[in-house]
Design an enzyme around this catalytic site. Structure first.
Site, PDB file in Angstrom:
ATOM      1  N   GLU A 166      -7.629   7.947   5.371  1.00 19.56           N
ATOM      2  CA  GLU A 166      -6.800   7.205   4.421  1.00 19.56           C
ATOM      3  C   GLU A 166      -7.527   6.761   3.156  1.00 19.56           C
ATOM      4  O   GLU A 166      -7.800   5.566   2.954  1.00 19.56           O
ATOM      5  CB  GLU A 166      -6.162   6.002   5.121  1.00 19.56           C
ATOM      6  CG  GLU A 166      -5.329   6.400   6.325  1.00 19.56           C
ATOM      7  CD  GLU A 166      -4.456   5.267   6.858  1.00 19.56           C
ATOM      8  OE1 GLU A 166      -4.705   4.108   6.523  1.00 19.56           O
ATOM      9  OE2 GLU A 166      -3.506   5.571   7.604  1.00 19.56           O
ATOM     10  N   GLU A 350      -1.071  10.166  12.020  1.00 16.94           N
ATOM     11  CA  GLU A 350      -0.740   8.822  12.524  1.00 16.94           C
ATOM     12  C   GLU A 350       0.718   8.535  12.248  1.00 16.94           C
ATOM     13  O   GLU A 350       1.225   8.829  11.160  1.00 16.94           O
ATOM     14  CB  GLU A 350      -1.544   7.709  11.819  1.00 16.94           C
ATOM     15  CG  GLU A 350      -2.960   7.540  12.279  1.00 16.94           C
ATOM     16  CD  GLU A 350      -3.674   6.391  11.565  1.00 16.94           C
ATOM     17  OE1 GLU A 350      -3.018   5.415  11.139  1.00 16.94           O
ATOM     18  OE2 GLU A 350      -4.895   6.487  11.423  1.00 16.94           O
TER      19      GLU A 350
HETATM   20  C1  FCB Z   1      -3.401   2.914   9.367  1.00 19.00           C
HETATM   21  C2  FCB Z   1      -4.817   2.902   9.863  1.00 19.00           C
HETATM   22  C3  FCB Z   1      -4.987   2.494  11.286  1.00 19.00           C
HETATM   23  C4  FCB Z   1      -4.022   1.402  11.665  1.00 19.00           C
HETATM   24  C5  FCB Z   1      -2.620   1.782  11.276  1.00 19.00           C
HETATM   25  C6  FCB Z   1      -1.565   0.779  11.676  1.00 19.00           C
HETATM   26  O1  FCB Z   1      -3.373   2.647   8.013  1.00 19.00           O
HETATM   27  O2  FCB Z   1      -5.407   4.169   9.722  1.00 19.00           O
HETATM   28  O3  FCB Z   1      -6.331   2.131  11.479  1.00 19.00           O
HETATM   29  O4  FCB Z   1      -4.419   0.226  11.073  1.00 19.00           O
HETATM   30  O5  FCB Z   1      -2.554   1.969   9.902  1.00 19.00           O
END
Ligand code: FCB
Length: 440
Positions: A166, A350
């Site tokens: 990220e 994610e």
């Molecule tokens: C993302 C992150 C992870 C977690 C999720 C909810 O931005 O990569 O570590 O905090 O959000």
């Protein structure tokens, strides 16, 4: 909920975690990180909590890998901690740290699970923060050196690897908004950090390639930006937000250019001859990962660049207040495919929901809202595949409840409940539902 049979042959299901959020950073000889320092400064993190113990995954990793296996996951996305492997960020290696990741990778392979490595999920060694951290151009070389240490020890058994989790959070959220370590609010720091993150992505990718590793990617988080009202001003503000959040990093890596809408603010603060770095930044990768959670509503503001403000709409929200907007995942998968990555495989690296989980008197955690969230987002992935996007896998964030950064231990994203006193693991309803959906 859609199940494995609804997806193309070879589509992968997985779960994701990160080192600082679960391991217990105080164990095993890891060095201090800027997250420890940030958390120890009043006002930054709920109850000033840190990752010193977290889920104690450092000691309980075998039980946790059994949980990954029980989920019927094909792949497990985890990160190595720079400060655990190199406590000062450079120079001396902590052999215990490397041994830990070595056991972890072997433990995954022994369970038939593909290890998907991330090299940086936010715990910068404090010694490097002292030198300016991501603001210092030298980080591109420091990061490549650390990457080499990991590649040499683990590279032969890693299924996939991505350098930096990220970039938007590492750059903008941490240096402009100030909500994550190092908690800066400085436009020049932001511009430099954002550029150096991409440069380090390139140097690390080259290092892994040179070490013989394959299946290398990039993981960006995206947030859908909708105009708060249907006006030209709101559309322009949303476009600027979209450029900063969603187009800068993909643009740098896949097109070798930064959006004009970002350069109008950050351009004067970028390092000299930044354009020359695109040769490194665009080092080819094998896949692109998208992390996706929510959307935001954007309208203009009178303040300085970027002249926008955010509001939330009236969609259902998670326990942090993020709106649930599965359409955004579909639209980002299509956009990434058509505008940035073409035929390159895309993974949802994610996606998940912070829910107000409560444990029943009988010890069960019924998180049906999380089940619905995942189900709706799998539908969005399915629709994107039908629309031609080469999406090859989906990872749930997260396997375990864990240290949710500035929210401390208060916000729970896990399919497995953690009691942070006893550290007992209890699979929630969502864990069982996903295990059923992922069944091979
Ligand atoms: C993302 C992150 C992870 C977690 C999720 C909810 O931005 O990569 O570590 O905090 O959000």
């Amino acid at each position: 909920m859609l199940t494995r049979a609804d997806f193309p042959e070879g589509f992968l299901f997985g779960a994701a975690t990160s080192s600082y959020q679960i391991e217990g950073h105080a164990k095993g000889g890891a060095g201090p990180t800027h997250w420890d320092n940030f958390a120890a400064t009043p006002g930054n993190v709920v109850r000033a909590e840190d990752g010193a113990l977290a889920c104690d995954h450092y000691s309980r990793w075998e039980e946790d890998l059994d949980l990954v296996a029980g989920l019927n996951a094909d792949v497990y996305r985890f990160s190595t901690s720079w400060a655990r492997v190199m406590p000062e960020g450079r120079g001396a290696v902590n052999e215990d740290g490397l041994d830990f990741y070595d056991r972890l990778v072997d433990g995954l392979l022994a369970r038939g699970i593909k290890p998907a490595l991330t090299l940086y999920h936010w715990e910068l060694p404090s010694a490097l923060a002292d030198l300016g951290g991501w603001r210092n151009r030298d980080i591109a070389q420091w990061f490549a050196d650390y990457t080499n240490v990991i590649a040499e020890r683990l590279g032969d058994r890693i299924w996939s690897a991505a350098p930096i989790n990220e970039p938007w959070c590492v750059g903008w959220l941490s240096h402009f908004v100030g909500a994550h370590a190092p908690g800066l609010r400085d436009i020049r720091a932001t511009a430099r950090a954002m550029h150096h993150i991409l440069l380090a992505h390139g140097t690390a990718t080259q290092a892994m390639r040179a070490a013989g590793m394959s299946n290398l990617g990039a993981v960006c988080n995206l947030e859908w930006a909708s105009p708060a009202e249907d006006t030209d001003d709101c559309r322009a503000a949303a476009a600027r937000y979209d450029a900063i959040y969603n187009r800068f990093f993909l643009g740098g890596m896949f097109k070798g250019e930064y959006p004009e809408l970002v350069l109008e603010g950050l351009g004067p603060h970028l390092p000299d001859r930044w354009q020359d770095d695109f040769a490194t930044i665009t080092t080819p990768v094998d896949w692109c990962g998208l992390n996706y959670y929510t959307r935001t509503l954007v309208s203009p503001s009178d303040g300085p660049w970027p002249h926008y403000q955010q509001t939330t709409g009236d969609l259902p929200k998670n326990s942090i207040g993020w709106e649930t907007y599965p359409q955004g995942l579909h639209d980002f998968l299509m956009r990434t495919h058509t505008e940035f990555t073409g035929d390159l495989p895309i993974y949802v690296t994610e996606n998940g929901m912070a829910a107000n989980d409560v444990m029943n008197a009988d010890g069960r955690v019924e998180d049906s809202d999380r089940v619905a969230f995942v189900s709706d987002h799998l539908n969005a992935v399915h629709a994107a595949i039908a629309g031609g996007a080469p999406v090859r896998g989906y990872y749930l964030w997260s396997l375990l409840d864990n240290y949710e950064w500035a929210f401390g231990y208060e916000k729970r994203f896990g399919a497995v409940h953690i009691d942070f006193e006893s550290l007992k693991r209890v699979p929630k309803t969502s864990y069982h539902a996903l295990a059923e959906a992922f069944r091979k």
